[in-house]
Design a protein around this motif. Structure first.
Motif, PDB file in Angstrom:
ATOM      1  N   TYR A   1     -33.248 -22.717 -52.372  1.00 59.17           N
ATOM      2  CA  TYR A   1     -32.604 -21.703 -53.209  1.00 59.17           C
ATOM      3  C   TYR A   1     -31.097 -21.867 -53.065  1.00 59.17           C
ATOM      4  O   TYR A   1     -30.611 -22.580 -52.178  1.00 59.17           O
ATOM      5  CB  TYR A   1     -33.036 -20.295 -52.799  1.00 59.17           C
ATOM      6  CG  TYR A   1     -32.699 -19.931 -51.372  1.00 59.17           C
ATOM      7  CD1 TYR A   1     -31.498 -19.305 -51.050  1.00 59.17           C
ATOM      8  CD2 TYR A   1     -33.605 -20.211 -50.335  1.00 59.17           C
ATOM      9  CE1 TYR A   1     -31.187 -18.977 -49.741  1.00 59.17           C
ATOM     10  CE2 TYR A   1     -33.305 -19.880 -49.031  1.00 59.17           C
ATOM     11  CZ  TYR A   1     -32.099 -19.254 -48.728  1.00 59.17           C
ATOM     12  OH  TYR A   1     -31.803 -18.939 -47.430  1.00 59.17           O
TER      13      TYR A   1
ATOM     14  N   THR B   1     -35.960 -19.133 -56.486  1.00 60.15           N
ATOM     15  CA  THR B   1     -36.322 -20.015 -55.369  1.00 60.15           C
ATOM     16  C   THR B   1     -37.340 -21.048 -55.834  1.00 60.15           C
ATOM     17  O   THR B   1     -38.279 -20.716 -56.577  1.00 60.15           O
ATOM     18  CB  THR B   1     -36.909 -19.198 -54.204  1.00 60.15           C
ATOM     19  OG1 THR B   1     -35.902 -18.309 -53.721  1.00 60.15           O
ATOM     20  CG2 THR B   1     -37.376 -20.089 -53.077  1.00 60.15           C
ATOM     21  N   ARG B   2     -37.138 -22.294 -55.404  1.00 61.65           N
ATOM     22  CA  ARG B   2     -38.075 -23.361 -55.743  1.00 61.65           C
ATOM     23  C   ARG B   2     -39.021 -23.615 -54.581  1.00 61.65           C
ATOM     24  O   ARG B   2     -38.576 -23.862 -53.453  1.00 61.65           O
ATOM     25  CB  ARG B   2     -37.318 -24.650 -56.067  1.00 61.65           C
ATOM     26  CG  ARG B   2     -36.592 -24.640 -57.391  1.00 61.65           C
ATOM     27  CD  ARG B   2     -35.912 -25.990 -57.640  1.00 61.65           C
ATOM     28  NE  ARG B   2     -34.685 -26.126 -56.877  1.00 61.65           N
ATOM     29  CZ  ARG B   2     -33.955 -27.237 -56.831  1.00 61.65           C
ATOM     30  NH1 ARG B   2     -34.373 -28.332 -57.487  1.00 61.65           N
ATOM     31  NH2 ARG B   2     -32.845 -27.286 -56.128  1.00 61.65           N
ATOM     32  N   GLU B   3     -40.310 -23.542 -54.846  1.00 66.08           N
ATOM     33  CA  GLU B   3     -41.309 -23.916 -53.847  1.00 66.08           C
ATOM     34  C   GLU B   3     -41.447 -25.434 -53.865  1.00 66.08           C
ATOM     35  O   GLU B   3     -41.733 -26.023 -54.914  1.00 66.08           O
ATOM     36  CB  GLU B   3     -42.661 -23.264 -54.149  1.00 66.08           C
ATOM     37  CG  GLU B   3     -42.676 -21.757 -53.979  1.00 66.08           C
ATOM     38  CD  GLU B   3     -42.688 -21.321 -52.532  1.00 66.08           C
ATOM     39  OE1 GLU B   3     -43.067 -22.149 -51.680  1.00 66.08           O
ATOM     40  OE2 GLU B   3     -42.302 -20.172 -52.256  1.00 66.08           O
TER      41      GLU B   3
ATOM     42  N   LYS C   1     -44.522 -24.455 -45.181  1.00 64.92           N
ATOM     43  CA  LYS C   1     -43.994 -24.373 -46.539  1.00 64.92           C
ATOM     44  C   LYS C   1     -42.518 -24.744 -46.515  1.00 64.92           C
ATOM     45  O   LYS C   1     -41.875 -24.782 -45.465  1.00 64.92           O
ATOM     46  CB  LYS C   1     -44.189 -22.982 -47.140  1.00 64.92           C
ATOM     47  CG  LYS C   1     -43.404 -21.882 -46.473  1.00 64.92           C
ATOM     48  CD  LYS C   1     -43.618 -20.549 -47.199  1.00 64.92           C
ATOM     49  CE  LYS C   1     -42.790 -19.430 -46.562  1.00 64.92           C
ATOM     50  NZ  LYS C   1     -42.950 -18.150 -47.284  1.00 64.92           N
ATOM     51  N   CYS C   2     -41.997 -25.036 -47.694  1.00 61.43           N
ATOM     52  CA  CYS C   2     -40.592 -25.408 -47.817  1.00 61.43           C
ATOM     53  C   CYS C   2     -40.055 -24.829 -49.122  1.00 61.43           C
ATOM     54  O   CYS C   2     -40.726 -24.901 -50.161  1.00 61.43           O
ATOM     55  CB  CYS C   2     -40.442 -26.930 -47.805  1.00 61.43           C
ATOM     56  SG  CYS C   2     -38.735 -27.517 -47.878  1.00 61.43           S
ATOM     57  N   GLU C   3     -38.865 -24.230 -49.055  1.00 67.89           N
ATOM     58  CA  GLU C   3     -38.253 -23.621 -50.225  1.00 67.89           C
ATOM     59  C   GLU C   3     -36.804 -24.085 -50.349  1.00 67.89           C
ATOM     60  O   GLU C   3     -36.153 -24.397 -49.358  1.00 67.89           O
ATOM     61  CB  GLU C   3     -38.259 -22.091 -50.099  1.00 67.89           C
ATOM     62  CG  GLU C   3     -39.627 -21.479 -49.977  1.00 67.89           C
ATOM     63  CD  GLU C   3     -39.583 -19.986 -49.683  1.00 67.89           C
ATOM     64  OE1 GLU C   3     -40.617 -19.320 -49.894  1.00 67.89           O
ATOM     65  OE2 GLU C   3     -38.527 -19.500 -49.225  1.00 67.89           O
TER      66      GLU C   3
ATOM     67  N   SER D   1     -33.187 -22.672 -41.953  1.00 66.15           N
ATOM     68  CA  SER D   1     -32.568 -22.721 -43.283  1.00 66.15           C
ATOM     69  C   SER D   1     -31.200 -23.376 -43.157  1.00 66.15           C
ATOM     70  O   SER D   1     -30.311 -22.843 -42.476  1.00 66.15           O
ATOM     71  CB  SER D   1     -32.422 -21.312 -43.864  1.00 66.15           C
ATOM     72  OG  SER D   1     -33.684 -20.682 -43.960  1.00 66.15           O
TER      73      SER D   1
END
Length: 591
Positions: free
Chosen positions: A499, A507-509, A495-497, A462
């Protein structure tokens, strides 16, 4: 094979081999030690080597396979486009045109001719990935229409002609990059590396003579070819197939892209046929054929058949190991696009191609192949503008994970298949650019593929950006889960998020790839790489290893019981061996 040469005695042959391999390693060392951008200095996203006048690879550094195998393609492209149409002593050429042999535009090659006693005898060259060459968005691009949006295109361009610096071209380069100082200084490091290669090779020719050195190089190339052909001959002739898909092209969401691989074993040679794979895309998500597609096939079979860890003898990395492999990819396909289609974002497709080659060969190479890997690359560009109006740009390669192997678990959190880059020290990140790493560890939200040898565990990283900025991210395998093999279970998708660490905004996926995303101060991109699939039945896994994984948090107690058939006493931290035997018998009867 090459024309018959005078046979060199084994001791002298090994002396020459050691000398040229040392030259390549020294070239690479100079390049990454002298470079300023972290993608070269820390990640070592580079390659270096020596080449004869027919563009054959004589030796290569132990760097990223994608770089070294591509340089012969660059040399052929330079031959077509060279300024003046002729090489002179002390010329220095820069080249990156994807439709003239380059791997992709950010990988600039520096090539210097090697003259000996007035005769052109070969080339010293290297490639390195640069952080910004003036493309449509900083650092990386995905959703653009054509190759001209990829930044500065160099085709056989001389930075030095007969030793005289071309100041006009250097000024052009400096004026067309967001990270001009780093770009120019990194190119200077490449030139220093290539010049060292020329110097060292001329010294070698002085010491042993041109005829002996080149006879030895030809003999070494023939040896590598012979060894690879012998390994291929041991495989039954036939066609071996596998297919998968890529998430999307970075623009048209929900439209997966098929990848089909047919490996034809024909006596002592191999043909990799990609017919049936996706048509070329309208974005930059295509693969230059000469500089990347072919190189991926070369790398795949070096891994399968000439791996230094599993081979009885170490086979030199040179042109001989390319000769038995040919590649078919129809023009207009994702693996052989037609100019001027953009083709910068080309790495994840190559990794998927290699993963499918390995899967296709599983029936005939069960002791050499592995289960499905992350087979992707998380390549992220972070950028912004400082208060003084200057850009900052940071490129980062995040690790993935291998699938389970015939004799051991898949390695965790590691670059895989086609890449060999290293991670950036977090201290380096904080010292030079306005970013903070909030989290960097093995994934704990999913489990790797179960098996006799479990899959590797992916990484979660992150990164928090401390100014408003722009992020472009290229990755894969958010929908195509790494497969298990020979009874092993599948791994986990990536996956990637995004925020914001300073607000309660949701949070955006994110999709696996996105282009030029505008972000705000304190936005965090969290990337979770795929976990590898398992190799062999989970019921054959050593129960003690299952216990160790549970205690380490790599396996749940429930999975230990339901999938591995292992009964644990967690208070005593022991395996209940009799109960485990009974449980495994139950699962075998039920399954």
């Amino acid at each position: 094979m090459t024309k018959e040469n005078k046979t060199i005695d084994p001791i002298t042959l090994q002396v020459i081999r050691g000398a040229i391999e040392t030259i390549a390693e020294e070239m690479a060392h100079v390049l990454f030690r002298m470079s300023f951008s972290s993608i070269i200095r820390e990640s070592e996203d580079l390659g270096a080597g020596l080449f004869d006048k027919n563009f054959n690879t004589l030796c290569e550094s132990e760097s990223t396979p994608m770089h070294i195998g591509s340089i012969p393609g660059y040399l052929h492209g330079i031959e077509e486009t060279l300024d003046d149409g002729e090489w002179y002593e002390d010329d220095v050429v820069v080249h990156n045109h994807p439709y003239f042999g380059a791997s992709h535009t950010p990988d600039l090659a520096i090539v210097i001719p090697i003259f000996y006693e007035g005769e052109l005898v070969g080339y010293s060259g290297n490639t390195a990935h640069h952080i910004d060459i003036g493309a449509a968005t900083p650092g990386l691009i995905i959703d653009v229409h054509d190759v001209y949006a990829e930044g500065m295109l160099f085709a056989g361009t001389k930075l030095y002609r007969k030793g005289k610096r071309n100041d006009t071209m250097w000024n052009f380069i400096h004026n067309n990059s967001r990270a001009a100082r780093q770009l120019v200084d990194d190119i200077e490091a490449q030139i220093a590396s290539a010049r060292l290669g020329v110097k060292r090779f001329v010294e070698l020719l002085d010491r042993y003579g041109k005829e002996l050195v080149f006879n030895a190089c030809n003999q070494l190339m023939d040896y590598s070819e012979k060894m690879l052909r012998q390994r291929i001959e041991a495989i039954p002739d036939g066609e071996y197939r596998a297919e998968g898909w890529l998430d999307d092209d970075g623009r048209n969401r929900g439209q997966t892209l098929p990848v089909k691989v047919c490996v034809r074993v024909i006596h002592d040679r191999i043909e990799v046929d990609l017919t049936g794979s996706s048509p070329q895309t309208p974005t930059a998500y295509n693969v230059p054929f000469e500089g990347s597609t072919k190189v991926a096939a070369f790398a795949a079979f070096r891994k399968l058949l000439l791996d230094t860890a599993t081979s009885d003898t170490r086979v030199p990395s040179n042109q001989g190991s390319f000769r038995p492999i040919s590649v078919i990819a129809p023009e207009g396909s994702i693996f052989n696009p037609i100019a001027p289609t953009s083709a910068e974002a080309r790495f994840t497709q190559c990794n998927m191609m290699i993963d499918l080659i390995i899967k296709a060969m599983a029936p005939v190479l069960p002791d050499e192949i592995i289960a499905g890997s992350s087979a992707s690359i998380s390549f992220a560009s972070y950028a912004g503008v400082r208060p003084d109006g200057e850009y900052w740009v940071f490129l980062e390669v995040n690790e993935g994970a291998y699938g389970g192997r015939p004799q051991s678990d898949g390695p965790d959190s590691i670059d895989n298949l086609m890449a060999n880059t290293r991670n950036n020290p977090l201290e380096d990140l904080a010292m030079h650019i306005p970013m903070i790493c909030e989290r960097y560890e093995l994934r704990d939200d999913v489990l790797p593929g179960a098996g006799k040898h479990r899959g590797g565990i992916g990484v979660v990283k992150s990164q928090r950006i401390l100014t408003d900025g722009i992020i472009t991210h290229e990755s894969e395998r958010h929908t195509n889960v790494p497969w298990g093999i020979f009874g092993g279970k599948e791994g986990a998708a990536g996956k990637c998020e995004i925020y914001n660490a300073a607000s309660n905004a949701p949070t955006r996926e994110m999709h696996s790839k996105f282009h030029g995303l505008e972000v705000k101060k304190d936005d965090v991109m969290a990337y979770y790489s795929p976990c590898g699939g398992g190799y062999g039945s989970p019921l054959e896994r050593d129960p003690q290893k299952v216990l160790d994984d549970v205690l380490d948090g790599f396996c749940s107690a429930e999975q230990a019981h339901e999938v591995y058939g292992v009964v644990l006493d967690l208070e005593a931290e022991t395996v209940a061996l009799d109960a485990t035997s009974r449980r495994r018998e139950e699962l075998e009867k039920a399954g």
